[in-house]
Structures are given as structure tokens and as C-alpha cells.
Design a protein around this motif. Structure first.
Motif, PDB file in Angstrom:
ATOM      1  N   ASN A  18    -110.275  42.335  65.121  1.00  0.00           N
ATOM      2  CA  ASN A  18    -109.130  43.154  64.712  1.00  0.00           C
ATOM      3  C   ASN A  18    -107.896  42.312  64.394  1.00  0.00           C
ATOM      4  O   ASN A  18    -106.816  42.854  64.162  1.00  0.00           O
ATOM      5  CB  ASN A  18    -108.793  44.153  65.818  1.00  0.00           C
ATOM      6  N   ARG A  24     -94.854  45.949  75.642  1.00  0.00           N
ATOM      7  CA  ARG A  24     -95.562  45.722  74.382  1.00  0.00           C
ATOM      8  C   ARG A  24     -94.743  44.715  73.591  1.00  0.00           C
ATOM      9  O   ARG A  24     -93.629  44.361  73.987  1.00  0.00           O
ATOM     10  CB  ARG A  24     -95.686  47.035  73.596  1.00  0.00           C
ATOM     11  N   GLN A  38    -104.930  48.566  80.056  1.00  0.00           N
ATOM     12  CA  GLN A  38    -104.917  48.156  78.655  1.00  0.00           C
ATOM     13  C   GLN A  38    -106.328  48.163  78.068  1.00  0.00           C
ATOM     14  O   GLN A  38    -106.512  48.490  76.885  1.00  0.00           O
ATOM     15  CB  GLN A  38    -104.300  46.756  78.529  1.00  0.00           C
ATOM     16  N   TYR A  41    -107.328  51.781  77.303  1.00  0.00           N
ATOM     17  CA  TYR A  41    -106.616  52.383  76.178  1.00  0.00           C
ATOM     18  C   TYR A  41    -106.279  51.344  75.115  1.00  0.00           C
ATOM     19  O   TYR A  41    -105.196  51.354  74.542  1.00  0.00           O
ATOM     20  CB  TYR A  41    -105.351  53.084  76.680  1.00  0.00           C
ATOM     21  N   CYS A 101    -106.224  49.771  71.523  1.00  0.00           N
ATOM     22  CA  CYS A 101    -106.125  50.442  70.223  1.00  0.00           C
ATOM     23  C   CYS A 101    -107.440  50.435  69.466  1.00  0.00           C
ATOM     24  O   CYS A 101    -107.783  51.397  68.767  1.00  0.00           O
ATOM     25  CB  CYS A 101    -105.042  49.768  69.380  1.00  0.00           C
ATOM     26  N   SER A 102    -108.211  49.355  69.603  1.00  0.00           N
ATOM     27  CA  SER A 102    -109.479  49.246  68.879  1.00  0.00           C
ATOM     28  C   SER A 102    -110.528  50.224  69.378  1.00  0.00           C
ATOM     29  O   SER A 102    -111.529  50.462  68.701  1.00  0.00           O
ATOM     30  CB  SER A 102    -110.018  47.824  68.991  1.00  0.00           C
ATOM     31  N   ILE A 125    -109.779  53.492  70.468  1.00  0.00           N
ATOM     32  CA  ILE A 125    -109.339  54.880  70.389  1.00  0.00           C
ATOM     33  C   ILE A 125    -110.099  55.611  69.295  1.00  0.00           C
ATOM     34  O   ILE A 125    -110.097  55.200  68.130  1.00  0.00           O
ATOM     35  CB  ILE A 125    -107.817  54.956  70.116  1.00  0.00           C
ATOM     36  N   PRO A 144    -105.899  54.494  66.261  1.00  0.00           N
ATOM     37  CA  PRO A 144    -104.958  54.175  67.338  1.00  0.00           C
ATOM     38  C   PRO A 144    -103.711  55.052  67.312  1.00  0.00           C
ATOM     39  O   PRO A 144    -103.236  55.445  66.254  1.00  0.00           O
ATOM     40  CB  PRO A 144    -104.594  52.717  67.056  1.00  0.00           C
ATOM     41  N   CYS A 155    -101.404  53.217  72.657  1.00  0.00           N
ATOM     42  CA  CYS A 155    -102.486  52.261  72.922  1.00  0.00           C
ATOM     43  C   CYS A 155    -101.951  50.831  72.929  1.00  0.00           C
ATOM     44  O   CYS A 155    -100.797  50.572  72.598  1.00  0.00           O
ATOM     45  CB  CYS A 155    -103.605  52.432  71.896  1.00  0.00           C
ATOM     46  N   TYR A 156    -102.812  49.890  73.302  1.00  0.00           N
ATOM     47  CA  TYR A 156    -102.379  48.508  73.532  1.00  0.00           C
ATOM     48  C   TYR A 156    -103.094  47.535  72.604  1.00  0.00           C
ATOM     49  O   TYR A 156    -104.323  47.552  72.493  1.00  0.00           O
ATOM     50  CB  TYR A 156    -102.641  48.112  74.989  1.00  0.00           C
ATOM     51  N   GLN A 157    -102.289  46.688  71.951  1.00  0.00           N
ATOM     52  CA  GLN A 157    -102.826  45.635  71.088  1.00  0.00           C
ATOM     53  C   GLN A 157    -102.939  44.354  71.913  1.00  0.00           C
ATOM     54  O   GLN A 157    -102.090  43.462  71.842  1.00  0.00           O
ATOM     55  CB  GLN A 157    -101.886  45.425  69.893  1.00  0.00           C
TER      56      GLN A 157
END
Length: 359
Positions: free
Chosen positions: A138, A151, A206, A209, A211-212, A214, A218, A222-224
Motif C-alpha cells: 500500500n 496520526r 492499529q 483498524y 486502513c488496508s 477496512i 478506508p 483507520c490507521y496508516q
């Protein structure tokens, strides 16, 4: 969750069983702690207590992580986790050399400032350069060039060169802060265990949740973060290693972690803060370490400006000891403060999640 539990269990057992072995070996070799002249009266009985116990923490942490990946984890070791572990180990080696010189020269000063700084620079620069490489599928790298609170703060971007400088300042600052805190039996180990427990929760949240993962795309909550589950495994192994070491390091201590442990733990905290994108949040969660470091800075600034001492002695915990508090009283009350800082930090982390629509 199973991986986290296995990592913690293995690290705890290794730390509890390996530490007394180190005590016997170091005692036979005469690897005893030297005591600062300012606290000779209160701490003279500790002279000669084996030091460099941070070796047990490092061994247990690695054991917990590797056994987990060899047994229950289906994933290969991740770039994020290996970078954090490598940074921790590198600073542990710097601390080991510092401790070894203290023992050989029978003094409380080991590596000179230049040599210690060079070691921290090398470890920090290597970590920083590699941490902004290795993007996953990602495009997420282990660390970000942006400053972060809970974040990324995208309006505050360091750039590659700026991030390397920032990483050095953070790693040096945290390793020295934990080093300052390590002045009473179990104070640093117990406080570090609480901070690391907080990061087990943060990194696992993290992971839950990310982001990849969801469904349907995303959302803002959500968390990157790259490799959050593996970072939770590292934090769990390190937490349990500190708890196992604390069994032998609690007052009256049978062994001290020395700079081997304190510099390594400081590097670990800095690495976790950068790889989980929580650099400013770490200042709150690790509030006790921050206060201890600030007490040293303030003592120096005030003394050089006025030739008078702000505290009876810095770091801050010695001020209360010289004021008449029993050592165990100082330790327990500082542990309470460390716990409050951790709870406040976790509360802010969860409040951010709710504010962005998490449920």
C-alpha cells in the motif's frame, strides 16, 4: 492476539530464568556497579551489585519475538519490527560498552560524551534512513517523514534529511531520559513496562483498524501504519522482559540494568513512537521519563545562570530521596505517576478514534 500472548509468555520466562544466571556470572567476574559520590550515603550498600542486566532484557525480548514467529505466526518478521529491534540492540551495545568501561576503570563514568554520542548518531541515522524505505503493497513505509501525534500531521513534513535529524534527536532524547530515570531499584524497569503495555494496546488497535483492512474502503478513523501487529508483538515481548527483569531488580535489587538496558529501552520507545506514528503522544505516555530528563536540564540551566541548585539533586527522584523519602516510597509514587501518564495517553488515543467516527 495469540502471537502477542506467546511473545509475552516466552519473554517473561526467559527473563526470569536468565537474569539469575547473569547475576552469578557477573558476580564471579566482578562486574559490580559504581555509585555516584553525591548519593554514597544512601546507596553505598549497592556498590558492587552486578550491572549490565539489560542483557537479560535484550535476550528475552529477542527470544519472545523469534519464538513467536517460529511457532504461531504465519508471517515473516516485518521490516518495522526488525528496525525497532535493531535500533534497540544497537543502543544496548553502546550501553554495554559504557557499563564495561565503568567496571574496568572502577568509576561511575564510562564512555565519554563524544563516544556515546557517536554511537547514538550511528544507530539513529541507520534506523532513520532505513525506516523511510521498504514500502508495503500500500506504499506505507515503517516510519513517516511527517511529524505525528496520534496520526501523521501532514502539514509538518521534515523531508528525508530533516527526518534523519529528527530521529536522532528523538532517539538520543528518549535513551537519555530512560538512562536518567534508572537511578533506583526497579524504577526504570517498572515504568518502562507500563509504557510498553500501552504500546501493545495501541499497536494492536492499529492492527484491528488498519486502513488496508477496512471493508468498503478506508475511513477517517483507520490507521496508516505498516506492520502494527508485529510492532505489538515486539512491545509485548519487551514489556514481559522488563517485568521478568523487575523480579530481580526490585528493591533490594540483585542486579541493575545499567546503561545496557536504559539506552536500549529508550531507543525502543523512540522506535515504537516513530513506527506507530505517535511521536508526540509518546511524550504524554512516557511522561515520567520526560519529567526526569527535564529535571536534569533545568538543574543545569538554573545552576549555570544563578550558581544555585533548583533541586537538591537531579535527576528528580534523588531530590525526594535527599528530602527524606524512603527509596521504596519514591519508587512506588513515581510508578503511580508513570501509570497515570500511560492512562492519560491511552485515553487521548481512544478519544481521537471516537472523534473521527470510530465505533
Amino acid at each position: 492476539m495469540k502471537s502477542i500472548l506467546v511473545a509475552a509468555a516466552v519473554a517473561l520466562v526467559v527473563s526470569i530464568l536468565f537474569t539469575p544466571y547473569l547475576i552469578r556470572v557477573f558476580s564471579r567476574q566482578g562486574f559490580g556497579q559504581e555509585i555516584r559520590e553525591e548519593v554514597q550515603g544512601a546507596h553505598s550498600a549497592k556498590r558492587g551489585t552486578p550491572t549490565m542486566g539489560g542483557v537479560a532484557i535484550l535476550v528475552a525480548m529477542w527470544a519472545g519475538y523469534l519464538v513467536t514467529h517460529l511457532t504461531v505466526s504465519d508471517e515473516l518478521p516485518s521490516a518495522s519490527a526488525l528496525l525497532v529491534l535493531g535500533l534497540t540492540t544497537a543502543l544496548g551495545i553502546v550501553g554495554f560498552l559504557d557499563d564495561f568501561i565503568k567496571i574496568r576503570k572502577q568509576r561511575n563514568l564510562g564512555l565519554n560524551k563524544t563516544a556515546k554520542t557517536v554511537g547514538q548518531v550511528v544507530a539513529a541515522v541507520l534506523f532513520a534512513i532505513l525506516a523511510i524505505q521498504f514500502p508495503d503493497q500500500n506504499g506505507i513505509t515503517p516510519a513517516s517523514e511527517n511529524l505525528s501525534f496520534i496520526r501523521d500531521i501532514t502539514v509538518v513534513s521534515f523531508g528525508a534529511v530533516g527526518f534523519v535529524l529528527f530521529a536522532f534527536l528523538a532517539i538520543s532524547g528518549w535513551s537519555n531520559a530512560v538512562n536518567f530515570t534508572d537511578g533506583m531499584d526497579g524504577l526504570a524497569a517498572g515504568s518502562a513496562a507500563m509504557v510498553l503495555a500501552s504500546y501493545v494496546l495501541i499497536a494492536f488497535w492499529q492492527f484491528r483498524y488498519a486502513c488496508s483492512d477496512i471493508v468498503g474502503g478506508p475511513g477517517p478513523a483507520c490507521y496508516q501504519v505498516r506492520d502494527p501487529l508485529d510492532l505489538a508483538i515486539v512491545a509485548a515481548a519487551a514489556m514481559a522482559a522488563c517485568v521478568g527483569f523487575l523480579w530481580w531488580n526490585a528493591a533490594p535489587a540483585k542486579i541493575f540494568m545499567g546503561d545496557t538496558g536504559s539506552l536500549a529501552i529508550g531507543g525502543l520507545l523512540a522506535g515504537l513512537s516513530m513506527t506507530t506514528r505517535t511521536e508526540l503522544l509518546m511524550i504524554i505516555i512516557g511522561g515520567l521519563f520526560v519529567v526526569e530528563a527535564l529535571s536534569v536540564v533545568l538543574q543545569i540551566v538554573v545552576f549555570r545562570s544563578t550558581r544555585r541548585r533548583l533541586f537538591r539533586m537531579a535527576p528528580f527522584h534523588h531530590h525526594f530521596e535527599l528530602a527524606g523519602w524512603a527509596e521504596t516510597t519514591v519508587i512506588i509514587r513515581f510508578w503511580i505517576l508513570a501509570g497515570i501518564s500511560c492512562m492519560f495517553g491511552i485515553g487521548l488515543f481512544y478519544a481521537d478514534w471516537l472523534a473521527l467516527g470510530g465505533s
